[in-house]
Motif scaffolding. Structure first.
Motif, mmCIF file in Angstrom:
data_model
loop_
_atom_site.group_PDB
_atom_site.id
_atom_site.type_symbol
_atom_site.label_atom_id
_atom_site.label_comp_id
_atom_site.label_asym_id
_atom_site.label_seq_id
_atom_site.Cartn_x
_atom_site.Cartn_y
_atom_site.Cartn_z
ATOM 1 N N GLN A 268 0.717 -1.175 -0.080
ATOM 2 C CA GLN A 268 0.008 -0.022 -0.064
ATOM 3 C C GLN A 268 0.812 1.459 0.064
ATOM 4 O OE1 GLN A 268 -2.665 -0.261 3.402
ATOM 5 N NE2 GLN A 268 -3.803 -1.852 2.465
ATOM 6 N N TYR A 269 0.591 2.151 -0.882
ATOM 7 C CA TYR A 269 1.303 3.329 -0.907
ATOM 8 C C TYR A 269 0.372 4.512 -0.785
ATOM 9 C CZ TYR A 269 4.847 0.218 -2.777
ATOM 10 O OH TYR A 269 5.626 -1.015 -2.751
ATOM 11 N N ALA A 270 0.640 5.627 -0.462
ATOM 12 C CA ALA A 270 0.041 7.116 -0.282
ATOM 13 C C ALA A 270 -0.274 7.610 -1.663
ATOM 14 C CB ALA A 270 0.674 8.106 0.486
ATOM 15 N N ASP A 271 0.613 7.348 -2.564
ATOM 16 C CA ASP A 271 0.537 8.064 -4.010
ATOM 17 C C ASP A 271 1.481 7.110 -4.783
ATOM 18 O OD1 ASP A 271 -0.155 9.186 -5.954
ATOM 19 O OD2 ASP A 271 1.054 11.102 -5.758
ATOM 20 N N THR A 272 0.849 6.718 -5.950
ATOM 21 C CA THR A 272 1.621 5.526 -6.914
ATOM 22 C C THR A 272 1.575 6.465 -8.399
ATOM 23 O OG1 THR A 272 -0.533 4.477 -7.759
ATOM 24 C CG2 THR A 272 0.849 3.867 -5.853
ATOM 25 N N LEU A 273 2.117 5.998 -9.619
ATOM 26 C CA LEU A 273 1.970 6.096 -10.932
ATOM 27 C C LEU A 273 0.277 5.665 -11.190
ATOM 28 C CD1 LEU A 273 5.475 5.361 -12.323
ATOM 29 C CD2 LEU A 273 4.303 7.636 -12.312
ATOM 30 N N GLN A 274 -0.162 6.332 -12.088
ATOM 31 C CA GLN A 274 -1.400 6.070 -12.835
ATOM 32 C C GLN A 274 -1.157 5.604 -14.151
ATOM 33 O OE1 GLN A 274 -4.336 6.279 -10.912
ATOM 34 N NE2 GLN A 274 -3.222 6.734 -9.024
ATOM 35 N N SER B 97 -3.280 4.955 -23.075
ATOM 36 C CA SER B 97 -1.906 4.310 -22.786
ATOM 37 C C SER B 97 -0.818 5.166 -22.261
ATOM 38 C CB SER B 97 -1.935 3.348 -24.242
ATOM 39 O OG SER B 97 -2.791 2.801 -24.342
ATOM 40 N N ILE B 98 -1.196 5.772 -21.441
ATOM 41 C CA ILE B 98 -0.289 6.947 -20.913
ATOM 42 C C ILE B 98 0.018 6.675 -19.385
ATOM 43 C CG2 ILE B 98 -0.006 9.302 -20.330
ATOM 44 C CD1 ILE B 98 -1.154 9.993 -22.813
ATOM 45 N N LEU B 99 1.419 6.714 -18.894
ATOM 46 C CA LEU B 99 1.825 6.711 -17.527
ATOM 47 C C LEU B 99 2.071 7.752 -17.002
ATOM 48 C CD1 LEU B 99 2.247 4.031 -15.603
ATOM 49 C CD2 LEU B 99 4.582 3.971 -16.461
ATOM 50 N N PHE B 100 1.544 8.218 -15.927
ATOM 51 C CA PHE B 100 1.842 9.670 -15.686
ATOM 52 C C PHE B 100 1.509 9.565 -13.978
ATOM 53 C CE2 PHE B 100 -2.646 8.853 -15.800
ATOM 54 C CZ PHE B 100 -3.139 9.614 -14.969
ATOM 55 N N TRP B 101 2.268 10.848 -13.352
ATOM 56 C CA TRP B 101 1.979 11.237 -12.036
ATOM 57 C C TRP B 101 0.798 11.886 -12.034
ATOM 58 C CZ3 TRP B 101 4.431 8.462 -8.495
ATOM 59 C CH2 TRP B 101 5.970 8.136 -8.496
ATOM 60 N N LYS B 102 -0.184 11.699 -10.961
ATOM 61 C CA LYS B 102 -1.426 12.515 -10.929
ATOM 62 C C LYS B 102 -0.884 13.602 -9.961
ATOM 63 C CE LYS B 102 -6.245 12.350 -10.184
ATOM 64 N NZ LYS B 102 -7.328 11.461 -10.100
ATOM 65 N N ASP B 103 -1.221 15.019 -10.101
ATOM 66 C CA ASP B 103 -1.208 15.939 -9.172
ATOM 67 C C ASP B 103 -2.464 16.218 -8.609
ATOM 68 O OD1 ASP B 103 -1.121 18.288 -7.859
ATOM 69 O OD2 ASP B 103 0.815 18.933 -9.056
ATOM 70 N N PHE B 104 -2.703 15.767 -7.399
ATOM 71 C CA PHE B 104 -4.102 15.929 -6.860
ATOM 72 C C PHE B 104 -4.359 17.269 -6.419
ATOM 73 C CE2 PHE B 104 -2.797 11.635 -5.874
ATOM 74 C CZ PHE B 104 -3.882 10.620 -6.168
ATOM 75 N N GLN B 105 -3.701 18.171 -6.197
ATOM 76 C CA GLN B 105 -4.013 19.602 -6.109
ATOM 77 C C GLN B 105 -4.431 20.207 -7.418
ATOM 78 O OE1 GLN B 105 -0.515 21.321 -4.074
ATOM 79 N NE2 GLN B 105 -0.697 20.332 -2.407
ATOM 80 N N LEU B 106 -3.789 19.789 -8.460
ATOM 81 C CA LEU B 106 -4.225 20.506 -9.727
ATOM 82 C C LEU B 106 -5.635 19.744 -10.165
ATOM 83 C CD1 LEU B 106 -0.941 20.711 -11.834
ATOM 84 C CD2 LEU B 106 -2.181 22.505 -10.672
ATOM 85 N N ALA B 107 -5.494 18.390 -9.767
ATOM 86 C CA ALA B 107 -7.204 17.773 -10.085
ATOM 87 C C ALA B 107 -8.139 18.501 -9.578
ATOM 88 C CB ALA B 107 -6.771 16.264 -9.697
ATOM 89 N N LEU B 108 -7.773 19.075 -8.192
ATOM 90 C CA LEU B 108 -8.982 19.549 -7.592
ATOM 91 C C LEU B 108 -9.258 21.045 -7.847
ATOM 92 C CD1 LEU B 108 -8.332 18.375 -3.919
ATOM 93 C CD2 LEU B 108 -10.109 17.455 -5.523
ATOM 94 N N LEU B 109 -8.098 21.667 -8.103
ATOM 95 C CA LEU B 109 -8.490 23.128 -8.376
ATOM 96 C C LEU B 109 -8.759 23.442 -9.965
ATOM 97 C CD1 LEU B 109 -5.251 24.576 -6.714
ATOM 98 C CD2 LEU B 109 -7.686 24.796 -5.921
ATOM 99 N N PHE B 110 -8.160 22.582 -11.016
ATOM 100 C CA PHE B 110 -8.329 22.915 -12.260
ATOM 101 C C PHE B 110 -9.125 21.643 -13.195
ATOM 102 C CE2 PHE B 110 -4.778 25.247 -10.940
ATOM 103 C CZ PHE B 110 -5.062 26.611 -11.016
ATOM 104 N N LYS B 111 -9.148 20.504 -12.238
ATOM 105 C CA LYS B 111 -9.757 19.503 -13.027
ATOM 106 C C LYS B 111 -8.819 19.176 -13.995
ATOM 107 C CE LYS B 111 -14.747 20.584 -12.313
ATOM 108 N NZ LYS B 111 -16.040 20.659 -13.074
#
Length: 358
Positions: free
Chosen positions: A303-309, A315-329
């Motif tokens: 279990q990890y607090a944050d992982t690659l998505q 077919s894209i591997l990426f780091w998800k920025d949760f702050q940008l996801a909440l502010l700018f979708k």
């Protein structure tokens, strides 16, 4: 029709442009004697300018190589996502390799994030065990640059030294085997120096002393015994309990309590997994040995607090920025799906490696 081959004027000769076209310039003896002073002066000037240009080019090239060796390899990789293509198409030639993904994704910044630190360390450990030879030379260099940053971070903030020691132990064992087989990319002296650095880092971590912060607040030893026992029951790693028992005699008695290990066994494992009981010489169940035996046969889920998505749609591997996801979708990559959130799959370190096995 344009000329597509080599220069027809034959590089290496001197050519002059005339009304009839380009003609090769040849020195004539009489002409050379008549205009010797002018020609020699012209040649000397040209050679001096050419020499100056060559010197400037050499200095610039040396500075560029030095910049690439010292700076670019450590701070150049800043991409948040990559496209994972496994076959050649009209748009893309070739396929994405593990080394390319490791180079392009921003792991240098990820280790500074407390949520992603354990994830990156576990990925480095898996690569050290079986995938080190599959990395390119640039990826291997980036690997050790990131590892050096991790060790420096642990020595500075004194967090998670045990998992880094395990990583270095696995890496040193692998390098000792690979160096003997001569299957590594690059100069063998470079790998020997890297192995020496790993041994030095191991020694520094072994000599690491956790600084004790003295204050007016309560410590673990000041709490009642039943509260200390409740805290130990909530530890996720059994080795942390054993290490904690080496601090004081009171904590040692608490960490050896059979009731503590019985609670841990029933909390982490189901009833049907407790069928193989380990009985001690006195006839009682040894719950401590049983816990480590069950942990061996039934490893706990990582279990990890944050992982690659991984986006199944793109077919894209990426780091998800949760702050940008909440502010700018912002989904973290240029997703074209109508509902991007339903296409994302968390990628474990082992799954990350499996993505690039063809």
């Amino acid at each position: 029709m344009p000329f597509l081959g080599q220069d027809w004027r034959s590089p290496g000769w001197s050519w002059i442009k005339t009304e009839d076209g380009w003609k090769r310039f040849e020195f004539d003896g009489d002409e050379f004697e008549r205009d010797s002073n002018f020609n020699l002066q012209l040649i000397n000037v040209d050679n001096q300018e050419m020499y100056t240009e060559n010197c400037e080019y050499s200095v610039e090239k040396t500075q560029k190589e030095e910049y690439n060796n010292t700076t670019r390899t450590q701070y150049f990789y800043k991409e948040k996502w990559i496209y994972v293509h496994k076959e050649s198409t009209k748009e893309r030639h070739g396929y994405c390799t593990l080394g390319e993904a490791f180079n392009r994704l921003d792991f240098s910044s990820a280790i500074q994030d407390i949520r992603r630190f354990n994830y990156v360390v576990r990925l480095l450990q898996l690569i050290a065990k079986s995938e080190l030879t599959s990395l390119s030379g640039a990826a291997q260099k980036n690997y050790f640059n990131i590892l050096e940053k991790i060790v420096a971070k642990v020595l500075e903030d004194q967090h998670n030294p045990r998992i880094i020691r395990e990583l270095l132990e696995d890496l040193s064992s692998t390098l000792c085997i690979l160096i003997g087989r001569f299957v590594l990319v690059g100069n063998m002296n470079t790998w020997i120096n890297r192995l020496e650095n790993i041994l030095l880092w191991q020694q520094q971590l072994m000599n690491l002393h956790i600084k004790q912060e003295f204050g007016t607040g309560l410590t673990l030893s000041d709490l009642p015994l039943h509260m200390q026992n409740n805290i130990l029951c909530r530890f996720s790693d059994a080795w942390d309990i054993i290490n904690l028992g080496q601090l004081t005699p009171t904590l040692r008695v608490l960490t050896e309590d059979p009731h503590l290990w019985k609670k841990l066994c029933k909390y982490h494992f189901k009833e049907k997994m407790l069928c193989h009981l380990i009985v001690s010489e006195s006839g009682h169940i040894d719950w401590k040995l049983m816990f480590f035996a069950l942990q061996k046969y039934y490893p706990k889920k990582e279990q990890y607090a944050d992982t690659l998505q991984f986006c199944r749609h793109c077919s894209i591997l990426f780091w998800k920025d949760f702050q940008l996801a909440l502010l700018f979708k912002d989904s973290g990559h240029p997703c074209t799906a109508n509902d991007p959130g339903s296409c994302f799959v968390p990628i474990s370190p082992q799954h990350f490696i499996d993505l690039f096995r063809f």
